[in-house]
Write an enzyme that holds these catalytic residues in place. Structure first.
Site, PDB file in Angstrom:
ATOM      1  N   ARG A 118       7.837  -0.032   0.614  1.00 46.00           N
ATOM      2  CA  ARG A 118       6.377  -0.199   0.379  1.00 46.00           C
ATOM      3  C   ARG A 118       5.609   1.037   0.795  1.00 46.00           C
ATOM      4  NH1 ARG A 118       5.274  -5.511  -1.651  1.00 46.00           N
ATOM      5  NH2 ARG A 118       7.131  -6.495  -1.582  1.00 46.00           N
ATOM      6  N   ASP A 146       4.015  -3.537   7.971  1.00 49.58           N
ATOM      7  CA  ASP A 146       2.722  -3.123   7.102  1.00 49.58           C
ATOM      8  C   ASP A 146       1.470  -4.095   7.347  1.00 49.58           C
ATOM      9  OD1 ASP A 146       3.570  -5.527   5.446  1.00 49.58           O
ATOM     10  OD2 ASP A 146       4.204  -4.234   3.756  1.00 49.58           O
ATOM     11  N   ASP A 169       7.789  -7.339   8.048  1.00 46.28           N
ATOM     12  CA  ASP A 169       7.933  -6.157   7.505  1.00 46.28           C
ATOM     13  C   ASP A 169       6.303  -5.143   8.179  1.00 46.28           C
ATOM     14  OD1 ASP A 169       9.716  -6.307   5.810  1.00 46.28           O
ATOM     15  OD2 ASP A 169       8.683  -6.558   3.791  1.00 46.28           O
ATOM     16  N   TYR A 205      12.321   1.460   4.390  1.00 42.34           N
ATOM     17  CA  TYR A 205      11.346   0.793   3.890  1.00 42.34           C
ATOM     18  C   TYR A 205      10.582   1.194   2.620  1.00 42.34           C
ATOM     19  CZ  TYR A 205       6.866  -1.910   4.217  1.00 42.34           C
ATOM     20  OH  TYR A 205       5.777  -2.646   4.009  1.00 42.34           O
ATOM     21  N   GLU A 265      10.316 -11.858   8.332  1.00 45.62           N
ATOM     22  CA  GLU A 265       9.768 -12.142   7.155  1.00 45.62           C
ATOM     23  C   GLU A 265      10.669 -13.104   6.244  1.00 45.62           C
ATOM     24  OE1 GLU A 265       7.153  -9.902   3.937  1.00 45.62           O
ATOM     25  OE2 GLU A 265       6.758  -9.363   6.257  1.00 45.62           O
ATOM     26  N   LYS A 266      11.891 -12.820   6.623  1.00 49.84           N
ATOM     27  CA  LYS A 266      12.813 -13.775   5.345  1.00 49.84           C
ATOM     28  C   LYS A 266      14.112 -13.895   6.180  1.00 49.84           C
ATOM     29  CE  LYS A 266      11.027 -10.983   1.481  1.00 49.84           C
ATOM     30  NZ  LYS A 266      11.275 -10.071   0.402  1.00 49.84           N
TER      31      LYS A 266
END
Length: 699
Positions: free
Chosen positions: A318, A103, A101, A316, A7-8
């Site tokens: 979130r 999710d 991530d 994590y 993701e990053k």
């Protein structure tokens, strides 16, 4: 080639290191056999209405609702280079591991790229709970099949498309109807943001319409023992069971005084035990951080993300879960050792912890996609490299974990019931026995040692005094960010419709744990909400919007039902197509409702035209006072200073008499003053002068 999509960039570097992959390319790490690349958020986005059909460039109620026949995506202009890099890598790949991530949103970020480029091949899913090396290696050894998490992608698409449908069509419909009544501006409507705003508006209106009323308690003292009257009379009570008839209360006082002695009917002491609180989800972490440190929800989320990504100190962030898998009991010693090595203060608490204790947080049946937010067993965490705020949040997370291995908080509860002339008085006295886990969660905790009288059942007491206490009802408290997050999570409490209550589960709220903070920030940026000393207050614009929108848009219960449907898609109980069919049908009815309504909205909300993009600018509350901001934010970042309700743009500011640059009006500790914009330039201009009725005092 086997391609990992993160993701990053930072996550990609961590993953590449653990894969043993080196070789730095443009936008990736690796070679022709294994490569690790990254997205930068969403690299593609949905088309705007005018890009679907040019007729939508002009707003017209006859064209509503807007429902795309085919959902098409376009590159995000700011990250198009990285998108093309991934395109080239996918052309070489026959195996992709989605490593974004773990999710719903992360699933979309990864899979939408594969769909956009119509890529077909073998897919695996890397499911990370933390970014320290041990956690990454553990996840690499247990890759999921792509099919296991594919329903998350469908749920993410459903959320994005539902938001697009409501945002594009309802916003246009409502704005056009309001503009017919003379309103200037756009009434932005959102599937999640509007019911969230309604919660705050309704609370504010309730507070402002609240009328204080007197109610009456009776406090008696019997042989030195204080006890409160046990009121139990429906005829003279309000909805909260309080006595609202003073004459009745006075008659009780007179009766007790004239009756003489009183008798102890109950005197019992019971040992109470309270287990340690559950671990933190992002919701509870935001609530606690707001309460303890005054952090906004977005601030807490950003700090938690930094602890996870940058420092590899926590898991994590979130997560919506407060429990841990039983399998992680084997890692407790490693986590505690890491915390001890990282922070000596935490080490002192760990010495007294009993690592054999298994609290209620270890429960496989309570787990969701991710477990609770806890410290990692990464011994390389550098606390000195954290900011002050990061350290505070890390400390909060560590204490929550350590508390699980401390004994229960214990206290003795003594219950006293006294009969005086047939009227019951009671008292409860609590005496701490063992602080247990409270020593960990509250470093200032001290044993409470109230005096307990020595009484026996049947003992006669004298009536020392009996007095009426006149009290006043209080309005509900305004929301702070922690309380609003909690209210969004528990949307069912705002539902009055009986049928809706029957189908609404208690865990279905507005938004998700990962998105609620951003929703609140969006409402602030759009000038619907403002913050004053931690209190969240609706603005005139926000109230005007809620007064205009139909119930279907602002009802928290309906939005919670939609969130529940998204959860069903993620679990495979509902298909994306079935959900979208329902959404389109519901949207059509909504637009017809808006068109048929007489929109009553204040047309005197102040706006000025943005000189850059032509959209309306609204007066907003900032940290240093009010300013004018463009409604086109974040695409348009034009701002203007506020001078007695008027927008003053930089070009209209007076010139500095010293250097010729523009002066700025600034609010300091002692009020407004004027300073040269060149103060931060090199060489800097230090010209300052007093403020006189909104203008600089220039000799």
């Amino acid at each position: 080639m086997k391609l990992y999509i993160c993701e990053k960039p930072g996550q990609a570097r961590d993953l590449a290191r653990n894969l043993g992959v080196s070789g730095k390319g443009d936008g990736f790490i690796g070679d022709n056999s294994v490569a690790v690349t990254w997205a930068i958020g969403h690299l593609v986005q949905q088309l705007n209405p005018d890009e679907i059909d040019t007729k939508y460039s002009k707003w017209n109620t006859e064209d509503l609702p807007i429902v795309p026949e085919i959902w098409k995506m376009k590159p995000n202009a700011k990250t198009k280079k990285q998108l093309n890099i991934i395109k080239g890598l996918l052309q070489k790949s026959n195996h992709v591991v989605i490593a974004t991530d773990g999710d719903r949103e992360g699933e979309v970020i990864g899979r939408e790229l594969l769909d956009y480029f119509e890529w077909t091949g073998n897919i695996n899913r890397l499911w990370l709970t933390a970014l320290d090396d041990n956690s990454i290696k553990k996840a690499l050894n247990s890759l999921k099949q792509g099919s296991e998490t594919e329903p998350l992608y469908a749920a993410g698409l459903a959320r994005a498309r539902a938001d697009w449908l409501v945002g594009m069509s309802a916003t246009r419909a409502l704005s056009l109807m309001a503009q017919k009544k003379g309103y200037r501006g756009v009434l932005s409507v959102g599937r999640v943001q509007t019911p969230t705003l309604a919660i705050v508006v309704n609370r504010d209106i309730e507070i402002e319409n609240f009328k204080t009323k007197d109610y009456y308690d009776i406090l008696g003292v019997f042989s030195g023992v204080e006890a409160k009257w046990w009121f139990n009379n429906d005829e003279f009570s309000d909805k909260n069971g309080r006595c609202i008839n003073k004459s009745f209360a006075q008659s009780i006082v007179d009766s007790v005084k004239s009756g003489g002695n009183a008798v102890v009917e109950k005197f019992a002491t019971q040992r109470k035990k309270v287990s340690s609180p559950l671990l933190h989800s992002i919701d509870t972490l935001q609530e606690q951080a707001n309460k303890k440190f005054g952090f906004s929800s977005k601030q807490t989320l950003d700090l938690a993300q930094s602890l996870y990504e940058k420092h590899k100190a926590t898991t994590y962030p979130r997560s919506d879960c407060q429990y841990l898998p039983i399998s992680q009991l084997s890692e407790v010693k490693d986590v505690m050792t890491a915390i001890s090595n990282i922070d000596s203060n935490m080490g002192k608490l760990i010495v007294n912890a009993d690592l054999t204790v298994q609290s209620k947080v270890w429960n496989d049946k309570k787990l969701s996609a991710h477990h609770a937010i806890i410290p990692t067993n990464n011994t390389q965490v550098n606390v000195s490299g954290m900011t002050t705020d990061e350290s505070k949040l890390y400390d909060l997370i560590c204490r929550s974990y350590i508390a699980q291995f401390y004994p229960s908080y214990e206290y003795d509860k003594t219950s006293i019931e006294i009969n005086a002339s047939g009227e019951m008085f009671n008292a409860n006295i609590n005496v701490d026995v063992n602080l247990g886990w409270k020593i960990v969660t509250n470093s200032q905790a001290e044993l409470r040692q109230d005096t307990v009288p020595k009484l026996t059942k049947g003992q006669e007491l004298t009536v020392d005094t009996v007095d009426i206490e006149i009290k006043q009802t209080k309005p509900p408290a305004r929301y702070n960010e922690g309380a609003l997050i909690k209210a969004m999570k528990n949307a069912h409490q705002f539902v009055t419709d009986v049928n809706l209550k029957k189908i609404l589960r208690g865990d279905e709220g507005i938004g998700t744990s990962a998105t609620r903070a951003n929703i609140i920030e969006l409402l602030k940026k759009r000038n619907f909400l403002t913050v004053n000393q931690k209190q969240i207050i609706s603005t005139d614009t926000g109230r005007a919007l809620i007064s205009a929108v139909p119930t279907e848009v602002k009802d928290p219960g309906m939005t919670a039902i939609m969130e529940g449907s998204l959860s069903k898609i993620a679990s495979g109980e509902l298909t994306l197509d079935a959900f979208m069919d329902w959404q389109v049908e519901w949207l059509g009815k909504l637009i017809e409702t808006i068109k048929s309504r007489e929109i009553s909205i204040e047309s005197n909300i102040q706006t000025v035209e943005c000189p850059e993009c032509g959209k309306d600018m609204f007066l907003r509350q900032g940290k240093k006072g009010k300013f004018w901001g463009c409604s086109g934010y974040p695409d348009c970042k034009t701002v203007a200073q506020n001078n007695n309700g008027k927008a003053v743009f930089e070009k209209d500011m007076p010139d500095c008499p010293k250097c010729g640059k523009k002066l700025r009006r600034i609010k300091g500790e002692k009020g407004f003053f004027w300073s040269c914009k060149g103060y931060f330039d090199e060489p800097k201009c230090e010209f300052m002068t007093q403020d006189k009725a909104g203008k600089p005092f220039l000799k």
